[in-house]
Design an enzyme around this catalytic site. Structure first.
Site, mmCIF file in Angstrom:
data_model
loop_
_atom_site.group_PDB
_atom_site.id
_atom_site.type_symbol
_atom_site.label_atom_id
_atom_site.label_comp_id
_atom_site.label_asym_id
_atom_site.label_seq_id
_atom_site.Cartn_x
_atom_site.Cartn_y
_atom_site.Cartn_z
ATOM 1 N N CYS A 221 0.799 -1.221 0.000
ATOM 2 C CA CYS A 221 0.000 0.000 0.000
ATOM 3 C C CYS A 221 0.843 1.288 0.000
ATOM 4 O O CYS A 221 1.410 1.627 -1.015
ATOM 5 C CB CYS A 221 -0.982 -0.053 1.174
ATOM 6 N N ARG B 55 -12.225 6.524 -0.173
ATOM 7 C CA ARG B 55 -11.243 5.487 0.101
ATOM 8 C C ARG B 55 -11.784 4.140 -0.360
ATOM 9 O O ARG B 55 -12.988 3.887 -0.261
ATOM 10 C CB ARG B 55 -10.912 5.443 1.599
ATOM 11 N N HIS C 11 -3.289 -5.575 2.666
ATOM 12 C CA HIS C 11 -2.836 -5.659 4.058
ATOM 13 C C HIS C 11 -3.356 -6.971 4.639
ATOM 14 O O HIS C 11 -3.983 -7.764 3.953
ATOM 15 C CB HIS C 11 -3.455 -4.519 4.876
HETATM 16 N N1 GLN Z 1 -1.921 6.916 2.413
HETATM 17 C C1 GLN Z 1 -2.103 6.034 1.332
HETATM 18 C C2 GLN Z 1 -3.499 6.043 0.730
HETATM 19 O O1 GLN Z 1 -4.467 6.336 1.405
HETATM 20 C C3 GLN Z 1 -1.733 4.612 1.775
HETATM 21 C C4 GLN Z 1 -2.596 4.069 2.880
HETATM 22 C C5 GLN Z 1 -2.174 2.696 3.363
HETATM 23 O O2 GLN Z 1 -0.994 2.323 3.337
HETATM 24 N N2 GLN Z 1 -3.129 1.935 3.844
HETATM 25 O O3 GLN Z 1 -3.640 5.754 -0.433
#
Ligand code: GLN
Length: 260
Positions: free
Chosen positions: A97, A131, A197
């Site tokens: 990520c 998101r 993840h």
């Molecule tokens: N900050 C980055 C995003 O929101 C990565 C987030 C993460 O590693 N979960 O895309």
């Protein structure tokens, strides 16, 4: 496997560790130990020099935009070049990520910060106004690790791959790289980037062993790794897949989508 040593470099462990990402390093350690492979884990963070010849496998986890800014600055030193050199010379790498985003060419956050990447992956990321959150299933197309990967994503970044790398697989359930082109993750030489993840590797042992094998091949002449009893890992994989399916639809959709 007497006399065999795997040298792991865990990058920015205190800054880049979301949803148990460091469990990936634990999984690598355990799967090696069960085979009698000695493992040395070095943890490098801001300001620590990186010798590209000292490691066989690199790991960097996910992080929020704020942590990514700190890491981005540190990687823009000779450290980023050293990491690229190590991969060019055959080292394996897993990035998750936020870590994955920083190894691409650039990440433009939703709030307008421009974070230059180290350009290991031919990939560009732009933050979106929503998101992508939820369980994910991916049909992995990596040679030697073909199968369904399970994980959990939470990112605003939308990543587009250029011709210099290929996707890790196709999204079956979830959003993956950008929610549009059905790709998830990326592969360049023995370096992987992914949005999954979880931790990813404990419940995706095929991918864990792919990484271990590629990493060891940097210095040892190995055909394959001795198999392990993965009863527990497979149960964890099935449970994660069941959860994803329950959230997102019946099994027949999974089969249909996986065949795409
Ligand atoms: N900050 C980055 C995003 O929101 C990565 C987030 C993460 O590693 N979960 O895309």
């Amino acid at each position: 496997m007497k006399g065999v040593i795997l040298r792991i470099c865990h990058l920015y462990p205190e800054l880049m560790n979301i949803y148990g990402d460091r469990g990936n390093v634990i999984a690598l350690e355990r799967r090696c130990a069960w085979r009698g492979i000695r493992v040395e884990v070095s943890r490098l963070s801001i300001g620590d020099p990186l010798d590209p010849t000292s490691f066989d496998l690199f790991f960097i986890g996910g992080g929020q935009d704020r942590e990514q800014m700190l890491v981005c600055e540190d990687l823009s030193s000779e450290k980023g070049a050293a990491l690229r050199q190590a991969v060019e010379e055959g080292a394996a790498l897993l990035s998750i990520c936020g870590g994955y985003q920083l190894l691409g060419k650039s990440f433009l956050t939703w709030t307008g910060e421009y974070l230059p990447g180290i350009g290991l992956f031919d990939a560009e990321t732009v933050g979106g106004d929503t998101r992508f959150i939820g369980n994910v299933a991916v049909r992995c197309t990596l040679e030697g690790a073909e199968g369904i990967l399970v994980g959990f994503e939470n990112h605003s970044g939308r990543t587009r791959l250029g011709p210099g790398c290929r996707p890790l697989g196709k999204v079956v359930y979830g959003h993956g790289n950008n929610g549009v082109d059905n790709t998830e993750g990326c592969v360049y030489r023995h370096a992987l980037g992914t949005y999954l993840h979880g931790s990813l590797l404990p419940k995706n042992p095929l991918l864990a062993d792919w990484l271990i094998l590629q990493a060891l091949r940097r210095r040892y002449d190995l055909e394959a790794l001795p198999p392990l009893d993965d009863t527990l890992e497979e149960a964890a994989h099935r449970a994660a897949l069941r959860l994803t399916r329950e959230e997102r639809g019946p099994l027949r959709s999974l089969r249909r989508l996986a065949a795409r």
